[in-house]
Design a protein around this motif. Structure first.
Motif, PDB file in Angstrom:
ATOM      1  N   SER A 267      40.710  49.127  20.847  1.00 49.90           N
ATOM      2  CA  SER A 267      42.010  49.549  21.368  1.00 49.90           C
ATOM      3  C   SER A 267      42.385  50.937  20.862  1.00 49.90           C
ATOM      4  CB  SER A 267      43.087  48.536  20.977  1.00 49.90           C
ATOM      5  OG  SER A 267      42.850  47.281  21.581  1.00 49.90           O
ATOM      6  N   GLU A 268      42.125  51.200  19.606  1.00 45.83           N
ATOM      7  CA  GLU A 268      42.425  52.525  19.058  1.00 45.83           C
ATOM      8  C   GLU A 268      41.560  53.595  19.723  1.00 45.83           C
ATOM      9  OE1 GLU A 268      41.823  51.971  14.898  1.00 45.83           O
ATOM     10  OE2 GLU A 268      43.818  51.075  14.565  1.00 45.83           O
ATOM     11  N   ARG A 269      40.310  53.249  19.980  1.00 50.24           N
ATOM     12  CA  ARG A 269      39.408  54.181  20.656  1.00 50.24           C
ATOM     13  C   ARG A 269      39.916  54.492  22.064  1.00 50.24           C
ATOM     14  NH1 ARG A 269      33.881  51.543  21.080  1.00 50.24           N
ATOM     15  NH2 ARG A 269      33.906  51.907  18.825  1.00 50.24           N
ATOM     16  N   LEU A 270      40.353  53.447  22.783  1.00 47.06           N
ATOM     17  CA  LEU A 270      40.875  53.650  24.134  1.00 47.06           C
ATOM     18  C   LEU A 270      42.190  54.414  24.111  1.00 47.06           C
ATOM     19  CD1 LEU A 270      40.136  50.240  25.901  1.00 47.06           C
ATOM     20  CD2 LEU A 270      38.860  52.384  26.074  1.00 47.06           C
ATOM     21  N   ASP A 271      43.045  54.114  23.139  1.00 44.40           N
ATOM     22  CA  ASP A 271      44.313  54.842  23.023  1.00 44.40           C
ATOM     23  C   ASP A 271      44.067  56.341  22.866  1.00 44.40           C
ATOM     24  OD1 ASP A 271      45.848  52.559  23.257  1.00 44.40           O
ATOM     25  OD2 ASP A 271      46.140  52.300  21.097  1.00 44.40           O
ATOM     26  N   ARG A 272      43.113  56.693  22.031  1.00 47.97           N
ATOM     27  CA  ARG A 272      42.807  58.119  21.820  1.00 47.97           C
ATOM     28  C   ARG A 272      42.268  58.751  23.098  1.00 47.97           C
ATOM     29  NH1 ARG A 272      40.779  56.019  16.904  1.00 47.97           N
ATOM     30  NH2 ARG A 272      38.638  56.035  17.741  1.00 47.97           N
TER      31      ARG A 272
ATOM     32  N   GLY B 230      45.032  61.585  26.497  1.00 48.40           N
ATOM     33  CA  GLY B 230      44.916  62.873  27.166  1.00 48.40           C
ATOM     34  C   GLY B 230      44.677  62.763  28.655  1.00 48.40           C
ATOM     35  N   ARG B 231      44.857  61.561  29.220  1.00 53.54           N
ATOM     36  CA  ARG B 231      44.599  61.368  30.638  1.00 53.54           C
ATOM     37  C   ARG B 231      45.815  60.793  31.345  1.00 53.54           C
ATOM     38  NH1 ARG B 231      39.576  62.482  31.673  1.00 53.54           N
ATOM     39  NH2 ARG B 231      39.610  61.583  33.788  1.00 53.54           N
ATOM     40  N   VAL B 232      45.864  60.986  32.648  1.00 55.84           N
ATOM     41  CA  VAL B 232      46.993  60.554  33.467  1.00 55.84           C
ATOM     42  C   VAL B 232      46.701  59.185  34.071  1.00 55.84           C
ATOM     43  CG1 VAL B 232      48.366  61.110  35.518  1.00 55.84           C
ATOM     44  CG2 VAL B 232      47.568  62.944  34.012  1.00 55.84           C
ATOM     45  N   GLY B 233      47.743  58.359  34.189  1.00 58.59           N
ATOM     46  CA  GLY B 233      47.605  57.098  34.906  1.00 58.59           C
ATOM     47  C   GLY B 233      47.588  55.876  34.018  1.00 58.59           C
ATOM     48  N   ARG B 234      47.642  54.719  34.677  1.00 56.56           N
ATOM     49  CA  ARG B 234      47.610  53.431  33.992  1.00 56.56           C
ATOM     50  C   ARG B 234      46.207  52.846  34.077  1.00 56.56           C
ATOM     51  NH1 ARG B 234      50.765  49.195  36.337  1.00 56.56           N
ATOM     52  NH2 ARG B 234      50.437  50.131  38.400  1.00 56.56           N
TER      53      ARG B 234
ATOM     54  N   ALA C  25      35.027  51.911  30.531  1.00 53.42           N
ATOM     55  CA  ALA C  25      33.967  50.894  30.514  1.00 53.42           C
ATOM     56  C   ALA C  25      32.943  51.183  29.422  1.00 53.42           C
ATOM     57  CB  ALA C  25      33.282  50.834  31.878  1.00 53.42           C
ATOM     58  N   GLU C  26      32.535  52.429  29.318  1.00 54.61           N
ATOM     59  CA  GLU C  26      31.530  52.790  28.311  1.00 54.61           C
ATOM     60  C   GLU C  26      32.053  52.566  26.904  1.00 54.61           C
ATOM     61  OE1 GLU C  26      29.380  54.818  25.402  1.00 54.61           O
ATOM     62  OE2 GLU C  26      31.360  55.531  26.044  1.00 54.61           O
ATOM     63  N   ARG C  27      33.291  52.912  26.649  1.00 50.90           N
ATOM     64  CA  ARG C  27      33.847  52.781  25.302  1.00 50.90           C
ATOM     65  C   ARG C  27      34.032  51.330  24.888  1.00 50.90           C
ATOM     66  NH1 ARG C  27      34.945  57.662  27.056  1.00 50.90           N
ATOM     67  NH2 ARG C  27      35.272  59.381  25.567  1.00 50.90           N
ATOM     68  N   VAL C  28      34.314  50.461  25.848  1.00 50.48           N
ATOM     69  CA  VAL C  28      34.457  49.040  25.504  1.00 50.48           C
ATOM     70  C   VAL C  28      33.083  48.400  25.289  1.00 50.48           C
ATOM     71  CG1 VAL C  28      35.278  46.788  26.277  1.00 50.48           C
ATOM     72  CG2 VAL C  28      36.640  48.840  26.730  1.00 50.48           C
ATOM     73  N   MET C  29      32.165  48.639  26.208  1.00 54.65           N
ATOM     74  CA  MET C  29      30.854  47.996  26.104  1.00 54.65           C
ATOM     75  C   MET C  29      30.084  48.450  24.873  1.00 54.65           C
ATOM     76  SD  MET C  29      30.246  45.595  28.157  1.00 54.65           S
ATOM     77  CE  MET C  29      28.504  45.483  27.772  1.00 54.65           C
TER      78      MET C  29
END
Length: 293
Positions: free
Chosen positions: A55-60, A64-68, A281-285
């Motif tokens: 989650s911290e990795r995805l938050d970072r 810097g990106r737009v959207g949900r 997807a890459e960051r989670v897997m």
């Protein structure tokens, strides 16, 4: 309401073209089916899924990106899963076509389908042909049939939309959740599900043979040697001129199946949304197993 902007037509020499807004963009698609397989090397499993670290990795990344964005990954049968913003409800775009196909097969086995219906099924999944989807939508009974499919597969947050959007039915703006999409992917490899084995194999075969240019998404998270089956969706909303991009599928290797769903809305361009989906997807897997260097 949404503007369906992911129509794909097949032109001369088997080339596929994607309609983005008012432009048709060549995708250089191969006419023959192919399997999405990435090289062949050993994959090393990670025993625990570090949810907080992911989650911290995805938050970072998403700061810097737009959207949900919402994502879920489950290693089927292993009790390992991860969810991020799972409470979000976003539209399916062409991801809904998997559920439409399942509705067709619940009514009639693949081997008993008329040749024209089989062609529509192939074009709908492999080429994301929207008019083929419209015909199959009618075949399953529209919204009521679509929702009946959802109930059969235990979906809780996915409900069809009635009416016509631009020149197509409104299946593309179906609200859904990552939990529902992962549940649907799991049913494609479950012997306990409502579909017969040969029909499940047919769906997996079509999803494993999408044309070049439409094989983005969860495939970005695959290691060498892993097979990918997927269906992607991309749609420009009329209300805000922003893009919804989604990718659902399975990453398969050595008897292990990872069901993955990534939903996103609010991207300024379709390419931007694709990059977001793949980055997530890459960051989670990465946390589920290590790819060889």
């Amino acid at each position: 309401m949404g503007q369906v902007a992911d129509r794909v037509n097949v032109g001369v020499e088997g080339k596929a073209v994607l309609r983005v807004g008012s432009a048709w963009v060549g995708l250089g698609a191969k006419a023959a089916a192919r399997q999405l397989v990435v090289g062949r090397r050993r994959v090393v499993e990670r025993p625990e899924v570090p949810a907080k670290a992911i989650s911290e990795r995805l938050d970072r990344y998403l700061a810097g990106r737009v959207g949900r964005v919402a994502v879920m990954v489950e290693e089927l049968g292993a009790g390992r899963s991860y969810r991020y913003h799972a409470g979000e409800r976003m539209i399916t775009a062409s991801v809904a076509k998997v559920q439409i196909l399942l509705g067709v097969l619940l009514r009639t086995r693949w081997k008993a389908l008329p040749a024209g219906v089989r062609r529509d099924a192939e074009r709908m999944i492999r080429y994301s042909d929207n008019h083929a989807a419209d015909r199959l939508w009618e075949r399953i009974g529209g919204v009521s049939g679509f929702d009946a499919v959802g109930r059969t597969f235990g979906l809780r947050e996915t409900r069809g939309m009635a009416g016509t959007c631009v020149d197509l039915y409104c299946w593309g703006i179906t609200p859904t959740s990552v939990d529902d999409q992962v549940r649907l992917m799991g049913a494609l490899v479950s012997k306990k599900g409502p579909l017969q084995e040969k029909d499940r194999a047919r769906v997996l075969s079509l999803m494993g043979a999408v044309v070049d240019g439409q094989d983005w998404g969860v495939s970005a998270a695959a290691c060498r040697g892993e097979r990918v089956v997927l269906k992607n969706g991309w749609l420009k909303r009329v209300s805000n001129k922003r893009w919804a991009t989604a990718s659902v599928g399975l990453i398969r290797s050595g008897g292990r199946d990872f069901a993955i769903a990534v939903l996103s809305e609010g991207s300024p361009q379709v390419e931007y949304g694709i990059a977001t989906v793949e980055g997530v997807a890459e960051r989670v897997m990465r946390a589920f197993r290590d790819c060889p260097g």
